[in-house]
Design a protein around this motif. Structure first.
Motif, mmCIF file in Angstrom:
data_model
loop_
_atom_site.group_PDB
_atom_site.id
_atom_site.type_symbol
_atom_site.label_atom_id
_atom_site.label_comp_id
_atom_site.label_asym_id
_atom_site.label_seq_id
_atom_site.Cartn_x
_atom_site.Cartn_y
_atom_site.Cartn_z
ATOM 1 N N THR A 163 0.826 -1.204 0.000
ATOM 2 C CA THR A 163 0.000 0.000 0.000
ATOM 3 C C THR A 163 0.856 1.247 0.000
ATOM 4 O OG1 THR A 163 -1.706 -1.165 1.244
ATOM 5 C CG2 THR A 163 -1.839 1.228 1.203
ATOM 6 N N LEU A 164 1.937 1.246 0.766
ATOM 7 C CA LEU A 164 2.783 2.425 0.894
ATOM 8 C C LEU A 164 3.576 2.719 -0.374
ATOM 9 C CD1 LEU A 164 4.068 2.015 4.552
ATOM 10 C CD2 LEU A 164 2.332 3.576 3.696
ATOM 11 N N MET A 165 3.688 1.742 -1.248
ATOM 12 C CA MET A 165 4.408 1.978 -2.500
ATOM 13 C C MET A 165 3.737 3.066 -3.329
ATOM 14 S SD MET A 165 5.333 -1.940 -3.608
ATOM 15 C CE MET A 165 5.846 -1.449 -5.255
ATOM 16 N N HIS A 166 2.443 3.278 -3.092
ATOM 17 C CA HIS A 166 1.690 4.248 -3.879
ATOM 18 C C HIS A 166 1.786 5.671 -3.327
ATOM 19 C CE1 HIS A 166 -0.006 0.922 -6.137
ATOM 20 N NE2 HIS A 166 -0.417 0.361 -5.015
ATOM 21 N N THR A 167 2.432 5.853 -2.179
ATOM 22 C CA THR A 167 2.459 7.181 -1.564
ATOM 23 C C THR A 167 3.466 8.126 -2.202
ATOM 24 O OG1 THR A 167 4.075 6.514 0.122
ATOM 25 C CG2 THR A 167 1.733 6.229 0.651
ATOM 26 N N SER A 168 4.318 7.624 -3.083
ATOM 27 C CA SER A 168 5.309 8.487 -3.715
ATOM 28 C C SER A 168 4.653 9.574 -4.561
ATOM 29 C CB SER A 168 6.269 7.657 -4.574
ATOM 30 O OG SER A 168 5.544 6.947 -5.565
ATOM 31 N N SER A 169 3.476 9.289 -5.131
ATOM 32 C CA SER A 169 2.770 10.279 -5.946
ATOM 33 C C SER A 169 1.570 10.869 -5.203
ATOM 34 C CB SER A 169 2.289 9.622 -7.244
ATOM 35 O OG SER A 169 1.422 8.528 -6.955
ATOM 36 N N TYR A 170 1.504 10.628 -3.890
ATOM 37 C CA TYR A 170 0.337 11.022 -3.112
ATOM 38 C C TYR A 170 0.106 12.530 -3.126
ATOM 39 C CZ TYR A 170 -2.968 11.349 0.763
ATOM 40 O OH TYR A 170 -4.072 11.621 1.530
ATOM 41 N N LEU A 171 1.146 13.324 -2.942
ATOM 42 C CA LEU A 171 0.990 14.778 -2.896
ATOM 43 C C LEU A 171 0.340 15.298 -4.167
ATOM 44 C CD1 LEU A 171 1.463 17.503 -1.490
ATOM 45 C CD2 LEU A 171 3.716 17.575 -2.563
ATOM 46 N N LYS A 172 0.832 14.858 -5.291
ATOM 47 C CA LYS A 172 0.310 15.338 -6.570
ATOM 48 C C LYS A 172 -1.146 14.939 -6.775
ATOM 49 C CE LYS A 172 1.154 15.152 -11.571
ATOM 50 N NZ LYS A 172 2.018 14.601 -12.644
ATOM 51 N N GLU A 173 -1.500 13.714 -6.384
ATOM 52 C CA GLU A 173 -2.837 13.205 -6.657
ATOM 53 C C GLU A 173 -3.859 13.551 -5.584
ATOM 54 O OE1 GLU A 173 -2.951 9.088 -7.803
ATOM 55 O OE2 GLU A 173 -0.965 9.212 -8.718
ATOM 56 N N TYR A 174 -3.430 13.574 -4.311
ATOM 57 C CA TYR A 174 -4.389 13.723 -3.217
ATOM 58 C C TYR A 174 -4.012 14.773 -2.176
ATOM 59 C CZ TYR A 174 -5.920 9.182 -5.013
ATOM 60 O OH TYR A 174 -6.352 8.159 -5.823
ATOM 61 N N GLY A 175 -2.806 15.307 -2.219
ATOM 62 C CA GLY A 175 -2.349 16.213 -1.177
ATOM 63 C C GLY A 175 -2.593 17.678 -1.489
#
Length: 310
Positions: A220-232
């Motif tokens: 699950t955490l592998m997807h957090t690298s793009s989290y800011l752009k998509e959800y932050g």
């Protein structure tokens, strides 16, 4: 109010009274309590803001702090949580503050002890004192909570902060909306989900959540690298917020993940003000419990002994 374990236990009136009391303490302070009290802080999870603000709150109220570290206690010898709590109750603790990785622990202790129990965060359950300081921060900004549109954004499914705030804000008449990636939605909360872009453009408060790394698997955490752009909350999204809107986050902040690092202390941010209000909020909770705790303690103690004696 005999304990402070969940925002569900409080009425709208009780919540508002606590908010106003904490607001008054934050502005004018509060004199130390006249009687001698001992506060037992049982923290089974790491904590900076919550634990330290409880200690500061207790010291400002003139309360003697009974600190506890599980790795240096009889927990290492196999002692149960209940027996640890009863030990502190037996040696004279006036109340217990509990933080624990398991959900519903605070309520269980509240049902078993004759002294007030304060929930300082239980698993993915609730974090009511964090919610109170958030309510105070919003109240100070707008002088009301009713009618505001407030977005809770992020790892909703695993966040005890999200749950407490959603419950409390809804009770106080706020329009609560949620924003999250699909895997982190909590469908048990009866509030609509918006996209992050719609949330930042339409809400009075954008309340970001920390990604609960300790509650996720590596996949699950592998997807957090793009989290800011998509959800932050990026710099571009912050520019689209309403002029009067504010940014909040319970912290610790994963800079560059939930929020662009440059926005943590920007003009709209109230993140460090939340931390400051944490002391006043916890002073309000502790003093309220102790002010009405004497009669409750005696009645609860007698009731518990009657049950044990059956």
């Amino acid at each position: 109010m005999n304990h402070f374990v969940s925002m569900q236990q409080l009425s709208e009136y009780e919540l508002l009274q606590l908010v106003k009391k904490a607001d008054g303490i934050s502005k004018s302070g509060m004199k130390p309590l006249k009687e001698q009290y001992f506060g037992a802080n049982l923290f089974y999870e790491p904590s900076t803001r919550t634990k330290m603000s409880f200690i500061v709150a207790q010291k400002k109220l003139g309360i003697e702090v009974l600190d506890f570290m599980s790795d240096q206690s009889s927990v290492k010898k196999g002692e149960s949580l209940y027996d640890t709590a009863r030990t502190f109750e037996s040696i004279g603790a006036s109340f217990i503050v509990i933080r624990h990785p398991a959900e519903n622990v605070a309520k269980q202790l509240a049902d078993q002890l004759s002294i007030p129990v304060i929930n300082a965060g239980d698993g993915t359950g609730e974090h009511p004192t964090q919610s109170l300081l958030d309510l105070v921060t919003i109240y100070q900004e707008f002088q009301r909570l009713s009618g505001l549109k407030i977005a809770i954004v992020g790892d909703v499914k695993h966040s005890r902060v999200a749950r407490s705030n959603a419950i409390a804000l809804n009770k106080l008449g706020a329009n609560v909306v949620l924003c999250s990636m699909d895997d982190w939605k909590d469908e048990s909360l009866p509030f609509p989900y918006l996209s992050i872009d719609e949330a930042v453009e339409t809400c009075d408060v954008v309340m970001l959540l920390r990604i609960q790394h300790e509650r996720h698997d590596q996949k699950t955490l592998m997807h957090t690298s793009s989290y800011l752009k998509e959800y932050g909350l990026t710099l571009e999204r912050e520019k689209k917020m309403k002029d009067h809107a504010i940014i909040m986050h319970p912290a610790p902040v994963n800079r560059g993940v939930e929020i662009d690092s440059a926005l943590v202390e920007c003009e709209k941010s109230r993140i460090f003000k939340q931390m400051k209000n944490g002391v006043a909020a916890r002073m309000a909770v502790i003093s309220s419990l102790l002010e009405q705790g004497g009669k409750y303690n005696e009645n609860h103690f007698n009731k518990r002994n009657a049950i044990i004696g059956q």
